[in-house]
Motif scaffolding. Structure first.
Motif, PDB file in Angstrom:
ATOM      1  N   ASP A 118      10.278  13.766  11.493  1.00  0.00           N
ATOM      2  CA  ASP A 118      10.816  13.666  10.133  1.00  0.00           C
ATOM      3  C   ASP A 118       9.909  14.337   9.109  1.00  0.00           C
ATOM      4  N   GLU A 119       8.617  14.415   9.404  1.00  0.00           N
ATOM      5  CA  GLU A 119       7.665  15.038   8.492  1.00  0.00           C
ATOM      6  C   GLU A 119       6.626  15.809   9.287  1.00  0.00           C
ATOM      7  N   PHE A 120       6.146  16.909   8.709  1.00  0.00           N
ATOM      8  CA  PHE A 120       5.103  17.709   9.327  1.00  0.00           C
ATOM      9  C   PHE A 120       3.856  17.673   8.455  1.00  0.00           C
ATOM     10  N   ILE A 121       2.718  17.390   9.092  1.00  0.00           N
ATOM     11  CA  ILE A 121       1.430  17.460   8.411  1.00  0.00           C
ATOM     12  C   ILE A 121       0.629  18.548   9.124  1.00  0.00           C
ATOM     13  N   ARG A 165      -4.476  21.239   3.822  1.00  0.00           N
ATOM     14  CA  ARG A 165      -3.365  20.468   4.396  1.00  0.00           C
ATOM     15  C   ARG A 165      -2.071  20.771   3.654  1.00  0.00           C
ATOM     16  N   LEU A 166      -0.980  20.854   4.442  1.00  0.00           N
ATOM     17  CA  LEU A 166       0.364  20.996   3.896  1.00  0.00           C
ATOM     18  C   LEU A 166       1.239  19.899   4.474  1.00  0.00           C
ATOM     19  N   HIS A 194      10.244  20.208   6.107  1.00  0.00           N
ATOM     20  CA  HIS A 194      10.999  21.402   6.508  1.00  0.00           C
ATOM     21  C   HIS A 194      10.157  22.307   7.403  1.00  0.00           C
ATOM     22  N   TRP A 195      10.625  22.533   8.625  1.00  0.00           N
ATOM     23  CA  TRP A 195       9.851  23.320   9.573  1.00  0.00           C
ATOM     24  C   TRP A 195       9.619  24.749   9.102  1.00  0.00           C
ATOM     25  N   LEU A 196      10.602  25.361   8.473  1.00  0.00           N
ATOM     26  CA  LEU A 196      10.436  26.741   8.015  1.00  0.00           C
ATOM     27  C   LEU A 196       9.269  26.867   7.038  1.00  0.00           C
TER      28      LEU A 196
END
Length: 268
Positions: free
Chosen positions: A218-221, A250-251, A255-257
């Protein structure tokens, strides 16, 4: 059946030193030829198992390593760098039935392959949701984001082991392993047998519907720890990046893109 093959050079048989990956070095040509040979072998094995159409993306360096004139008639080779953030996965879309990764290697910071890195040599290591991120992990999530299963991997034993954790169904062919600066290699006959068997198994698994659907987090770190604090400072100004410490940015995104786009800028 339509397959996409993303090919790299560091995980090809025998390659053990950084200079073997560089075009301006005398030893490079031997490994470009090996990369071409392994691509053809895997394409032939996949075709024999039932793949009708195969697209190969040359994914190393400037993407001009594979001999385009050596490809079988059912194979399209994509050479060069488009500039698209998919990078090694450029050309992939929802029309493909599965993805193969050939010649892949351990993630940046891994002590189990002498040429371990992730995309470039600028990072000490990269983490994605707390795990060390390899090019396999990066490109697997790109495939998953399009709903395409990952079927096959060849490379060193470290990336094969990590791949089985992310994609337990994968047919993986480990063709060498490393410790520190040393690489343990196997004969060409063994390499060829492992590649053929894994490619055939991968296609059969897809035909037998043995590949489960995989949902993205659900989230990307996404965190990059650089070797150079000056590079870290410069890239901290990329939109959405926050500084963690003098070497790490860090981002966070859903959204994977946004992850692959950031990656295509901040580690190059």
């Amino acid at each position: 059946m339509k397959l996409f093959i993303s090919a790299d050079i560091e995980g090809c048989a025998g390659l053990s030193f950084t200079e073997e990956t560089h075009k301006d070095e005398a030893v490079y040509q031997r490994y470009a030829e090996e990369m071409t040979r392994e691509v053809v072998l895997v394409c032939e094995a996949a075709h024999a198992a039932g793949a009708d159409t195969i697209v190969v993306k040359d994914g190393h360096g400037d993407a001009s390593n594979i001999n385009p004139l050596a490809m079988p008639e059912y194979v399209t080779l994509i050479r060069g760098k488009s500039g698209h953030p998919y990078n090694m996965m450029f050309g992939l879309d929802e029309t493909f039935d599965g993805v193969f990764f050939l010649g892949y290697h351990a993630a940046a910071g891994s002590p189990e392959f002498a040429v371990s890195h992730t995309s470039t040599g600028n990072s000490q290591y990269i983490r994605l949701n707390g795990r060390y991120m390899s090019e396999f992990m990066l490109n697997t999530y790109t495939a998953y984001s399009l709903g395409i299963p990952v079927l096959f991997l060849s490379g060193d034993e470290a990336v094969c082991r990590d791949a089985r954790e992310l994609a337990p169904h994968i047919a993986a062919a480990g063709i060498k392993h490393g410790t520190g600066g040393a690489t343990f290699c196997v004969p060409q006959s063994v390499v060829d047998r492992r590649l053929r068997e894994a490619a055939g198994t991968a296609v059969e698994n897809l035909k037998g519907s043995l590949i489960p659907a995989v949902a993205l987090p659900d989230e990307f770190i996404y965190e990059v720890t650089y070797k150079d604090w000056k590079k870290a400072y410069q890239m901290s100004f990329y939109p959405g990046m926050e500084r963690v410490d003098r070497f790490t940015n860090r981002l966070k995104t859903e959204h994977w893109l946004e992850v692959v786009t950031a990656h295509s800028f901040v580690v190059y």
